[in-house]
Enzyme design. Structure first.
Site, mmCIF file in Angstrom:
data_model
loop_
_atom_site.group_PDB
_atom_site.id
_atom_site.type_symbol
_atom_site.label_atom_id
_atom_site.label_comp_id
_atom_site.label_asym_id
_atom_site.label_seq_id
_atom_site.Cartn_x
_atom_site.Cartn_y
_atom_site.Cartn_z
ATOM 1 N N ASN A 139 -24.452 3.848 43.941
ATOM 2 C CA ASN A 139 -25.047 5.170 43.778
ATOM 3 C C ASN A 139 -26.342 5.023 42.987
ATOM 4 O OD1 ASN A 139 -25.332 8.044 43.742
ATOM 5 N ND2 ASN A 139 -24.583 8.022 41.632
ATOM 6 N N GLU A 140 -27.475 5.172 43.685
ATOM 7 C CA GLU A 140 -28.798 5.032 43.070
ATOM 8 C C GLU A 140 -28.947 3.676 42.374
ATOM 9 O OE1 GLU A 140 -29.506 8.482 40.647
ATOM 10 O OE2 GLU A 140 -29.515 9.848 42.368
#
Length: 328
Positions: free
Chosen positions: A49-50
């Site tokens: 995630n990111e």
């Protein structure tokens, strides 16, 4: 580190077996014992995630990708790296695209995917929203910039596979993020302008996208898209136009090349606007900023419309029974 990574990989595979495995499998049997013998239809897995810019992401990504692909070849895997402006250097079925920014910046991103390669992984715009001072606790201004951005996703739906606003819900007693689409407490709820804006895009899934062009001295503050969609009984040409500017704009909508004529009966115009761009909904006034729908009595293949300042307008033009395309 390798031992930790190996353990994490096994945890992921065990989790997927818990969700998707048969009731006779090691972890599927645990799910069945908890009262859900049928597998869950897990279709997508985002790896991270990111995390794209982090030092070890790409190397570790490939280990997760290969392990999951071998065990579940049908699962679509999502990379954290942005592929909208250039090819990825690793395999993926989709790539994650997140954007949180001010209203003007998001409005200007309405053409982000116009030049994206038509081959390779598709985009999953899994998080988008206007944030900061422009957003307040869910302002009209934020919803209009988001609507303009969505018209761009809609027009580029051949490369944008999915999109989701974030976050969806917020408990008013525990506000950790602003804005959110739906606000609730223990006994009431309301939708922000962004919630109501998104309802005007709900027919986009499965719709037919049409080319659209804008010719106006105010085109720099406009964004538009056009689709045909169907309900149980009728078909419609929907033209959505965002007026992000402070002045009303008069336009001529001209629809050409349709295989069906436009019928004024059943045609409507729906407008989302308010007296101030920073107007918000609240428990005390949950319908301060909501769409208003009226009959469109002048609906035709060519018609004059006026867009209110700071507004999203959706013109649903009812299509009559299809004409014969060729003589029989």
């Amino acid at each position: 580190m390798e031992l930790l990574l190996s353990s994490a990989l096994q945890d992921i595979l065990d989790s997927l077996e818990f969700a998707r495995g048969s009731a006779e499998s090691t972890w599927g049997s645990v799910r069945a014992a908890m009262g859900h013998p049928e597998p869950f239809p897990v279709k997508y897995v985002a790896i991270g995630n990111e995390d794209c810019g982090k030092e070890n992401y790409r190397g570790n990504y490939l280990k997760f990708y290969n392990a999951i692909r071998e065990a579940y070849p049908d699962i679509q895997m999502i990379s954290n790296c942005d592929g909208s402006s250039g090819p990825l250097d690793h395999p993926a079925d989709l790539y994650d695209f997140h954007v949180y920014t001010g209203s003007r910046a998001l409005f200007s991103m309405k053409n982000t995917f116009d030049n994206t390669s038509r081959s390779g992984p598709k985009a999953f715009v899994s998080e988008y929203a206007v944030t900061g001072n422009d957003a307040g606790r869910g302002s009209l201004l934020a919803s209009l910039a988001e609507a303009a951005f969505l018209t761009g996703l809609e027009k580029n739906s051949d490369v944008v596979h999915m999109a989701s606003y974030a976050p969806l819900f917020i408990n008013d007693n525990d506000r950790t993020w602003n804005p959110d689409a739906i606000v609730f407490n223990s006994w009431q709820q309301y939708g922000t302008p962004s919630y109501w804006m998104q309802k005007l895009f709900r027919e986009s899934s499965g719709a037919t996208i049409h080319p659209i062009s804008l010719s106006s001295s105010c085109s720099g503050s406009l964004a538009a898209s056009a689709i045909t969609w169907h309900d149980d009984d009728n078909s419609f040409l929907r033209v959505k136009i965002v007026n992000f500017g402070p002045d009303a704009v008069s336009l001529t909508i001209s629809a050409t090349g349709l295989q069906s004529s436009i019928n004024a009966l059943g045609s409507t115009a729906t407008v989302l606007t308010s007296g101030s761009v920073m107007d918000e909904n609240s428990f005390a006034n949950p319908n301060k900023v909501v769409p208003v729908t009226i009959e469109l009595r002048n609906a035709s293949e060519e018609m004059e419309v006026t867009l209110p300042p700071h507004s999203l307008s959706a013109f649903d033009l009812a299509l009559a029974q299809s004409r014969l395309v060729a003589e029989m």
